[in-house]
Design a protein around this motif. Structure first.
Motif, mmCIF file in Angstrom:
data_model
loop_
_atom_site.group_PDB
_atom_site.id
_atom_site.type_symbol
_atom_site.label_atom_id
_atom_site.label_comp_id
_atom_site.label_asym_id
_atom_site.label_seq_id
_atom_site.Cartn_x
_atom_site.Cartn_y
_atom_site.Cartn_z
ATOM 1 N N ILE A 83 0.591 -1.062 0.132
ATOM 2 C CA ILE A 83 0.106 0.028 -0.041
ATOM 3 C C ILE A 83 0.696 1.244 0.156
ATOM 4 C CG2 ILE A 83 -0.252 -0.095 2.723
ATOM 5 C CD1 ILE A 83 -3.027 1.289 1.954
ATOM 6 N N GLN A 84 2.062 1.177 0.500
ATOM 7 C CA GLN A 84 2.739 2.492 0.737
ATOM 8 C C GLN A 84 3.460 3.086 -0.690
ATOM 9 O OE1 GLN A 84 3.423 -0.317 2.338
ATOM 10 N NE2 GLN A 84 3.826 -0.115 4.353
ATOM 11 N N HIS A 91 -4.964 3.398 -4.151
ATOM 12 C CA HIS A 91 -4.482 3.302 -2.621
ATOM 13 C C HIS A 91 -5.977 3.481 -1.987
ATOM 14 C CE1 HIS A 91 -3.855 5.944 0.983
ATOM 15 N NE2 HIS A 91 -3.054 4.924 1.076
ATOM 16 N N LYS A 95 -6.647 0.906 1.124
ATOM 17 C CA LYS A 95 -6.656 1.381 2.427
ATOM 18 C C LYS A 95 -7.795 0.834 3.218
ATOM 19 C CE LYS A 95 -4.441 4.037 5.424
ATOM 20 N NZ LYS A 95 -3.995 5.490 5.309
ATOM 21 N N MET A 102 -10.007 -1.960 11.793
ATOM 22 C CA MET A 102 -9.314 -1.136 13.082
ATOM 23 C C MET A 102 -10.750 -0.975 13.885
ATOM 24 S SD MET A 102 -6.389 -1.033 13.030
ATOM 25 C CE MET A 102 -5.272 -1.682 11.687
ATOM 26 N N ILE A 243 2.783 -4.171 14.585
ATOM 27 C CA ILE A 243 2.410 -4.336 15.946
ATOM 28 C C ILE A 243 3.503 -4.797 16.693
ATOM 29 C CG2 ILE A 243 0.755 -5.967 17.388
ATOM 30 C CD1 ILE A 243 -1.036 -6.209 15.012
ATOM 31 N N LEU A 316 9.251 14.258 10.254
ATOM 32 C CA LEU A 316 8.033 13.831 11.234
ATOM 33 C C LEU A 316 8.631 14.053 12.655
ATOM 34 C CD1 LEU A 316 7.118 10.179 10.049
ATOM 35 C CD2 LEU A 316 6.243 12.309 9.526
ATOM 36 N N PRO A 349 3.711 11.455 14.413
ATOM 37 C CA PRO A 349 4.343 10.543 14.661
ATOM 38 C C PRO A 349 4.274 9.278 13.596
ATOM 39 C CG PRO A 349 2.847 10.290 16.396
ATOM 40 C CD PRO A 349 2.847 11.807 15.723
ATOM 41 N N ASN A 358 -5.501 9.482 2.902
ATOM 42 C CA ASN A 358 -4.009 9.729 2.681
ATOM 43 C C ASN A 358 -3.414 8.344 3.248
ATOM 44 O OD1 ASN A 358 -4.896 12.995 4.072
ATOM 45 N ND2 ASN A 358 -4.312 12.580 1.892
HETATM 46 C C1 HEM Z 1 5.163 1.384 16.352
HETATM 47 C C2 HEM Z 1 4.200 2.072 16.045
HETATM 48 C C3 HEM Z 1 3.823 2.619 14.782
HETATM 49 C C4 HEM Z 1 4.631 3.556 14.041
HETATM 50 C C5 HEM Z 1 5.829 4.599 14.536
HETATM 51 C C6 HEM Z 1 4.122 3.829 12.655
HETATM 52 C C7 HEM Z 1 4.389 4.746 11.798
HETATM 53 C C8 HEM Z 1 3.960 4.843 10.341
HETATM 54 C C9 HEM Z 1 4.327 5.963 9.510
HETATM 55 C C10 HEM Z 1 5.231 6.957 9.653
HETATM 56 C C11 HEM Z 1 3.533 5.676 8.596
HETATM 57 C C12 HEM Z 1 3.669 6.488 6.981
HETATM 58 C C13 HEM Z 1 2.637 7.643 7.037
HETATM 59 C C14 HEM Z 1 3.047 8.199 5.464
HETATM 60 O O1 HEM Z 1 3.508 7.292 4.788
HETATM 61 O O2 HEM Z 1 2.364 9.357 5.307
HETATM 62 C C15 HEM Z 1 2.765 4.451 8.667
HETATM 63 C C16 HEM Z 1 1.973 3.859 7.602
HETATM 64 C C17 HEM Z 1 1.314 2.813 7.789
HETATM 65 N N1 HEM Z 1 1.401 1.907 9.083
HETATM 66 FE FE1 HEM Z 1 1.985 2.438 10.761
HETATM 67 N N2 HEM Z 1 3.097 2.947 12.487
HETATM 68 C C18 HEM Z 1 2.972 2.134 13.519
HETATM 69 C C19 HEM Z 1 2.188 0.944 13.923
HETATM 70 C C20 HEM Z 1 1.285 0.425 13.085
HETATM 71 C C21 HEM Z 1 0.400 -0.589 13.282
HETATM 72 C C22 HEM Z 1 0.049 -1.231 14.631
HETATM 73 C C23 HEM Z 1 -0.012 -0.956 12.014
HETATM 74 C C24 HEM Z 1 -0.985 -2.043 11.863
HETATM 75 C C25 HEM Z 1 -1.732 -2.813 12.448
HETATM 76 C C26 HEM Z 1 0.552 -0.187 11.176
HETATM 77 C C27 HEM Z 1 0.197 -0.172 9.687
HETATM 78 C C28 HEM Z 1 0.633 0.795 8.599
HETATM 79 C C29 HEM Z 1 0.159 0.788 7.300
HETATM 80 C C30 HEM Z 1 -0.565 -0.246 6.619
HETATM 81 C C31 HEM Z 1 0.604 1.890 6.806
HETATM 82 C C32 HEM Z 1 0.631 2.236 5.263
HETATM 83 C C33 HEM Z 1 -0.566 3.138 5.326
HETATM 84 C C34 HEM Z 1 -0.883 3.969 3.949
HETATM 85 O O3 HEM Z 1 0.231 3.851 3.101
HETATM 86 O O4 HEM Z 1 -2.036 4.164 3.442
HETATM 87 N N3 HEM Z 1 1.369 0.869 11.676
HETATM 88 N N4 HEM Z 1 2.912 3.818 9.854
#
Ligand code: HEM
Length: 415
Positions: A83-84, A91, A95, A102, A243, A316, A349, A358
């Motif tokens: 997805i990123q 997207h 998403k 959730m 996680i 960030l 964060p 987004n």
């Molecule tokens: C340690 C805690 C976490 C941090 C620091 C974190 C941080 C981030 C950041 C910085 C992004 C990118 C945002 C962007 O590109 O604008 C992101 C995206 C994402 N995170 Fe997390 N995240 C965390 C926990 C989680 C958890 C618990 C899940 C799922 C269970 C998760 C799933 C995702 C997914 C799937 C994306 C991509 C979203 C997209 O591209 O639309 N993250 N995360």
């Protein structure tokens, strides 16, 4: 139109690697603006910081994610074709898959799984000479993430899978052998999870309809087709891996509780203080330094032209500690979150903007609920001593963790 100020030197890759959290905000401060131009990994890059920069980063249609992530990050942390790197309708559709996981009951179910595991682990902690909290939390969260996601985790594999998940987020930004270790971990983890996807699809593995394994294995893309098992593995790992990564925030939270003992008491007396406390941990402690996009077509912001093809990095950590948005940003003050209105651009964060439209992280509620569960356990369920150890944050690591990984002794379960 003015030209974007330039950083000193031709290429800033080394400066960014040496100082991943301060390079962008420090350079912006030196140049007295919100943005500057440089080269990173030989590519023309615009670096930006602050809430106004975050707003344009998340709302400008000229910015896309396809082709924005360095390959070395795709081959470790993120995987390829997940997805990123998607944009537009593709997207938003993908998403929906993540957001469907959730619902508040599901987040509560994960929290309950963690609480049960904590009870079980704490029994062993009482008999142990010392407990390295970060290591224990990583293992607990690997078990919880797999159980909740419908991924079978045989006892004999717990250690290996915990190490693989850790390598994906902890060693992704490293250079040298650690980076290669993270690549190998990605290869093995994807093979493991692709096997699970295939078993869900052929019916030899039954998982609840609401589990991530089932949702991802049966998800149909915009063209009506199932994801390939490789892409499905990348996406299921996009649930399990982060996680486990919440363990870093939890070690940082334990560090904060130790450094600010008055908050131990506040959290014990009033559960309502847990949320402001963990929010301040997410703001104050560095995690991911920046997110990346690419200019798909020229646009203008504040009189500056963003030329097609440039990479754009949004800072960030510097935005979370920007003095224009936060009083005394370098002080740890959870009370600032007691009556703060949400703003999708100054506290980022886990990315900013809108969760559905987004790229903002869909896992924010999971991170918050897991952090609250662990903090509540540390202050209400056990007593322990914190022996002399090196609790300085390891700034050479992403994310920076207490060097000792937070050691506890004489753990006693409270009745
Ligand atoms: C340690 C805690 C976490 C941090 C620091 C974190 C941080 C981030 C950041 C910085 C992004 C990118 C945002 C962007 O590109 O604008 C992101 C995206 C994402 N995170 Fe997390 N995240 C965390 C926990 C989680 C958890 C618990 C899940 C799922 C269970 C998760 C799933 C995702 C997914 C799937 C994306 C991509 C979203 C997209 O591209 O639309 N993250 N995360």
């Amino acid at each position: 139109m003015s030209s974007i100020p330039s950083a000193k030197g031709i290429d800033s890759t080394l400066a960014l690697l040496r100082n991943p959290y301060e390079f962008i905000p420090d350079t912006c401060r030196d140049l007295e603006g919100d943005l500057f131009e440089t080269r990173i990994l030989f590519q023309k890059t615009i670096c930006m910081t602050g809430a106004a920069a975050a707003e344009v980063f998340y709302s400008e249609d000229g910015l896309v994610r396809a082709g924005s992530m360095p390959k070395r990050i795709q081959r470790t942390l993120l995987g390829e074709k997940g997805i990123q790197g998607l944009d537009g309708e593709a997207h938003r559709h993908r998403k929906r898959m993540f957001m469907s996981l959730m619902a508040s009951e599901r987040i509560e179910a994960l929290e309950n799984t963690t609480r049960d595991l904590l009870d079980r682990y704490a029994r062993d902690w009482q008999a142990a000479e010392k407990v390295v909290l970060y290591d224990e939390v990583r293992e607990i969260l690997t078990r919880a993430a797999c159980a909740w996601s419908g991924v079978p985790l045989p006892e004999a594999e717990v250690e290996t899978r915990t190490a693989q998940m850790t390598a994906l987020f902890q060693d992704a930004g490293a250079v040298g052998w650690k980076h290669w270790g993270a690549r190998l971990a990605r290869h093995r983890a994807e093979r493991w999870i692709a096997g699970i996807i295939e078993r869900v699809r052929d019916g030899s593995l039954q998982t609840g309809q609401e589990s991530a394994a089932h949702v991802v294995a049966t998800w149909r893309d915009l063209n009506g087709e199932l994801l390939t098992s490789k892409v499905a593995a990348v996406e299921l790992l996009n649930v399990v891996r982060p996680i486990v990564a919440v363990s870093a925030f939890i070690a940082q939270a334990a560090h904060a509780l130790h450094r600010h003992p008055e908050w131990r008491k506040k959290l014990k007396d009033d559960e309502g203080q847990l949320e402001p406390f963990v929010q301040e941990v997410r703001r104050f402690y560095p995690f991911f330094p920046a997110v990346a996009a690419r200019v798909k077509r020229d646009f203008e912001w504040r009189g500056y032209r963003f030329p097609e093809g440039y990479r754009v990095l949004l800072d960030l950590y510097g935005t979370n500690t920007d003095a224009r948005s936060w009083d005394a940003p370098q002080e740890f003050r959870p009370e600032r979150f007691q009556d703060r209105e949400d703003n999708p651009y100054d506290f980022i964060p886990q990315g900013g903007g809108d969760h559905h439209k987004n790229h903002r992280c869909p896992g924010e509620w999971i991170a918050i609920s897991q952090m609250k569960a662990f903090c509540s356990f540390l202050v209400n369920a056990i007593d322990f001593e914190v022996p002399d150890q090196d609790l300085d944050l390891e700034t050479g690591e992403l994310p920076p963790m207490p060097k000792s990984r937070f050691i506890m002794r004489n753990v006693r379960r409270r009745q």
